[in-house]
Design a protein around this motif. Sequence first.
Motif, PDB file in Angstrom:
ATOM      1  N   PHE A   1       0.629  -1.670  -0.213  1.00 51.81           N
ATOM      2  CA  PHE A   1      -0.139  -0.262   0.096  1.00 51.81           C
ATOM      3  C   PHE A   1       0.674   1.336   0.222  1.00 51.81           C
ATOM      4  CE2 PHE A   1      -3.574  -2.680   1.877  1.00 51.81           C
ATOM      5  CZ  PHE A   1      -4.552  -2.992   0.388  1.00 51.81           C
TER       6      PHE A   1
ATOM      7  N   GLN B   1      -9.469  -1.326   2.186  1.00 58.47           N
ATOM      8  CA  GLN B   1      -8.113  -0.786   2.422  1.00 58.47           C
ATOM      9  C   GLN B   1      -7.574  -0.088   1.403  1.00 58.47           C
ATOM     10  OE1 GLN B   1      -5.209  -3.499   4.967  1.00 58.47           O
ATOM     11  NE2 GLN B   1      -6.631  -4.954   4.151  1.00 58.47           N
TER      12      GLN B   1
ATOM     13  N   GLN C   1      -9.638   3.042   1.481  1.00 54.75           N
ATOM     14  CA  GLN C   1      -8.952   3.843   2.724  1.00 54.75           C
ATOM     15  C   GLN C   1      -7.209   4.410   2.437  1.00 54.75           C
ATOM     16  OE1 GLN C   1      -8.730   1.698   6.089  1.00 54.75           O
ATOM     17  NE2 GLN C   1      -7.359   3.489   7.138  1.00 54.75           N
ATOM     18  N   VAL C   2      -6.462   3.780   1.643  1.00 57.53           N
ATOM     19  CA  VAL C   2      -5.590   4.330   1.059  1.00 57.53           C
ATOM     20  C   VAL C   2      -5.112   5.164   0.137  1.00 57.53           C
ATOM     21  CG1 VAL C   2      -3.623   3.523  -0.659  1.00 57.53           C
ATOM     22  CG2 VAL C   2      -3.649   2.168   2.171  1.00 57.53           C
TER      23      VAL C   2
END
Lengths: 307, 307, 307, 307
Positions: free
Chosen positions: B86, B124, B127-128
């Motif tokens: 990420f 995720q 969110q990143v």
Amino acid sequence: MLDATARGVFTIAATPFLPDGGLDLDSVGRMVEFYLARGATGLTLLGVMGEAPKLTQAESLAVIRRAAEAVAGRVPIVAGVSSPGFAAMAELARGAVEAGAAGVMVAPPASLRADAQIFDYYAQVAQVLGDTPFVLQDFPLVTGVTIPVPVLLKIFAEIPSCVMLKHEDWPGLDKIAALRRAEAGGARRISILCGNGGQFLPEELGRGADGAMTGFAFPEMMAGVTAADAAGDPDRARDLFDAYLPLIRYEAQPGLGLAIRKHILALRGAIAHPTLRRPGPALSPDTLAEIATLIDRQQARLDSLGT
Amino acid sequence: MLDATARGVFTIAATPFLPDGGLDLDSVGRMVEFYLARGATGLTLLGVMGEAPKLTQAESLAVIRRAAEAVAGRVPIVAGVSSPGFAAMAELARGAVEAGAAGVMVAPPASLRADAQIFDYYAQVAQVLGDTPFVLQDFPLVTGVTIPVPVLLKIFAEIPSCVMLKHEDWPGLDKIAALRRAEAGGARRISILCGNGGQFLPEELGRGADGAMTGFAFPEMMAGVTAADAAGDPDRARDLFDAYLPLIRYEAQPGLGLAIRKHILALRGAIAHPTLRRPGPALSPDTLAEIATLIDRQQARLDSLGT
Amino acid sequence: MLDATARGVFTIAATPFLPDGGLDLDSVGRMVEFYLARGATGLTLLGVMGEAPKLTQAESLAVIRRAAEAVAGRVPIVAGVSSPGFAAMAELARGAVEAGAAGVMVAPPASLRADAQIFDYYAQVAQVLGDTPFVLQDFPLVTGVTIPVPVLLKIFAEIPSCVMLKHEDWPGLDKIAALRRAEAGGARRISILCGNGGQFLPEELGRGADGAMTGFAFPEMMAGVTAADAAGDPDRARDLFDAYLPLIRYEAQPGLGLAIRKHILALRGAIAHPTLRRPGPALSPDTLAEIATLIDRQQARLDSLGT
Amino acid sequence: MLDATARGVFTIAATPFLPDGGLDLDSVGRMVEFYLARGATGLTLLGVMGEAPKLTQAESLAVIRRAAEAVAGRVPIVAGVSSPGFAAMAELARGAVEAGAAGVMVAPPASLRADAQIFDYYAQVAQVLGDTPFVLQDFPLVTGVTIPVPVLLKIFAEIPSCVMLKHEDWPGLDKIAALRRAEAGGARRISILCGNGGQFLPEELGRGADGAMTGFAFPEMMAGVTAADAAGDPDRARDLFDAYLPLIRYEAQPGLGLAIRKHILALRGAIAHPTLRRPGPALSPDTLAEIATLIDRQQARLDSLGT
């Protein structure tokens, strides 16, 4: 620079992170001292177990630089530079050498199949890397690429900058023996260090390996086993190995292994935090309890060996 | 920014190289004009077919920047940012948006299997990426990851920044239909553009796709077929498609496809050189002759259609 | 028995089932006549597309026996006998020959990687099969095994009972050319028939293939294209091919292809029921409608060619 | 018949062959006594480690029949019946039960991915098997199929004939714990026996497994560890386990493991010959010497434990 006489224990170093996932460069120096104090004769940075693919390139170089400062020339540093393209590989390798690496490591891309494809790939790698010596990582379980002995021998014979084999053909003990026999018959000798979490270290040494390149959280195991073997006492080497084996096995769990390793490294003070960068697994309370039990039993066993 | 109403033809852009493998940034502007003149309503940079994994990160951003300058806001740019970690994804996505991208595209890593793993991964990712809208690339043939319809619907429902599906579930026509039926039942509607080299474009449109996201070297095919379909003339769409199909099929050859595409793009003046960065295949004289035959026949067929 | 001079069209035969999943042996004779009437010069039974893995061994032999009775010596029958172990392969091959097969076909197991492993495997196959001539099926997309040209040439040179290559290296056109060039240089010539659903037949013939071994539901396509090419009229071959290409492409959909093929074979009266044995997909109404459209357009196109 | 209360040690039985590769049915009875005398509470025949794919169906049934005669009802027999098609699975399962099996075992085919696909597959398996109780083999390393906990729970809840989980999710200790927690919350309890060559047996028992289903050549290890754990002495269980661990680890070598196991079984008199049916590896002299060393050290260690 790294050369084909390398031996001993090249520890696969973890990459330390802060709890928020940022690089913990402050832990790098501490970790380096931890490894060297326990017998490392080299360090390998940015392998799969160093979470290399989760770093940006700038971060990768920062880690190498900080580790090289801490090592200060005491042992050679190998940096993983496997990349899907040669441009990125060349750039990272150049940066790694500038930052202080003595050599680089390259695993084959998963698309390789035929013997000729594999040889050609490494011939191109050598051209891309120029003078930089490199380690060939032979790890079929993860790469999906099987490299037959004749292909390895052809690479070693024709590509002088390939100076070391990181052997983890799971476990491929007969492969080590075949390479050493070929050397006895005149083939160029290169360094063979073995991975696989150390699970087969006594047998690997018995077959002719020069040591280990792996990151088990008790690197004194690799150092001790290698030293006992070199001292001509394979039984002592096995006694020591067997004492650590329950934990070696436990740390070798796919998926969880690196989290277990970092947890122990943090317990032992080698790094400040056990954090893995996302995506990565968390350890359950059951797992933490099992680790504690295994460490206690390991210590009792080592005590009984008079270590 | 990119949103869920996007439609038409997002051309997967090639990355032009000089004969020595260096980036050919001068060709980028020319290529952009070539695509826009042939009906592109968007551009996708740095996908697999853009040789993204062979670029350094600095090169990737340079390509986006140059393309964005050339586009000058006429159509949105999507940049591929799939990364094993990420940190690299975040860095590249931030850079891409700063360089002018209207959105990014993320394929799932090969390790994902269970439904919950796939959803969690994209949660995720979202969110990143923060505010940056993203395209979910569903391409099981290459990623090895199968994303079931309920998982896609859950992602679309719960992750508002996922605005588009790049659909290439080889071909997965029933998947498009199932998604559209779910929308008819109240699910959030997102844009569906289809890949697979355009091999199933008429059927994909018939099932409810909003257009194509692929890089066939005659992007006027995608534009023409999409326009005819939108104009309510599916038969005309198929006539046009069939004229191009022998070459679509030929360009879809795994391993060789991109080399064929770049050869044709160079022939057509879209880029200066057909060069692929190493490692990449070369085209044999037989292949070049077959391409010439196919283009001649294609032109004759188009002439007979009065195009 | 099958030998290296075989050419033309070996149709991959479907295995007919009753709606309840039982073998429909009554359809076998009808299907054989359907194929022979449309130009088959051979039949291949029990390949992947014959749902071989879903049959018991007794059923497999019953199918061969019934087909052999229907063929009555007019063309050779090849039976797929790929098996994870040599005992089952030997037993099935023996049974197949007794039931009337002229040869058998063997694909490599997925575990093979290195050149030497592949050669050794086929050397063992030849030993297991004894006098029975066999076809080597080269299908990396499904098997995951890449067989390089030098390995094929070594197999052809040293294993006389290998008489044919079923080529479907997706598409691997340069491989055909390389094999034929080697023969021009003195290597043993064997028969090359091509699979891949016929998607590259004109190019395969142009590169030196002897015909097709595939099961497209309009086998007259393979016969017509092969005949036109043999008659020195590659343009006519391509005209014919292009007329069928939209459906060839549609039938080539992974996962759905066999269901589409059997649906069309049932429509055309070649078999009584389109049933696939479980586990197998069902065709959606959308898919059935697309097939109908494609068949209508195909017929119109053929009419316009004066076929 | 097999039911969900099964516990203890189900030994994965080898299939004995004569030096020429023929079935050695005479060894079957001897092997059965060997296993039972060392604590087996069940036998599993025709798993991967039983070389099932190398047997013809007639041979498979002959092995089950002979083993059932020797067992004479003392412990239940489970027969592996995984097959690419349901017809062969049904036939083999019927034959196995007639020959004396108390249940069968089914691993998922490699093509399964999405949660719903996996559940549907086992729903079909249950229908095919009728009243026969079955073991679900969860072995992602070999099958490539990951079965999430919610899918397992749904299978256990809705398919009563699924009575046991063969757990070898490499090692997946948290999965066992999650299943047992679900049972504590009201889910149906089924038997969980663990594989993986016994490498994680102490932890598996600690997490709630009912025993082992694996074929380590010293089955007294599984019996002893399971008994000590059941007796409330996990430390004793670990002492015993640790004594065997160097060999457990050695036998777990992929590719070589079965050959090592059969070599030891022949050494110990359980079977007459160590022969593997082709294709299979041979053990090098180095390997044989390592096995001898490990057995000697193991015995010394057991002696020191007062076993």
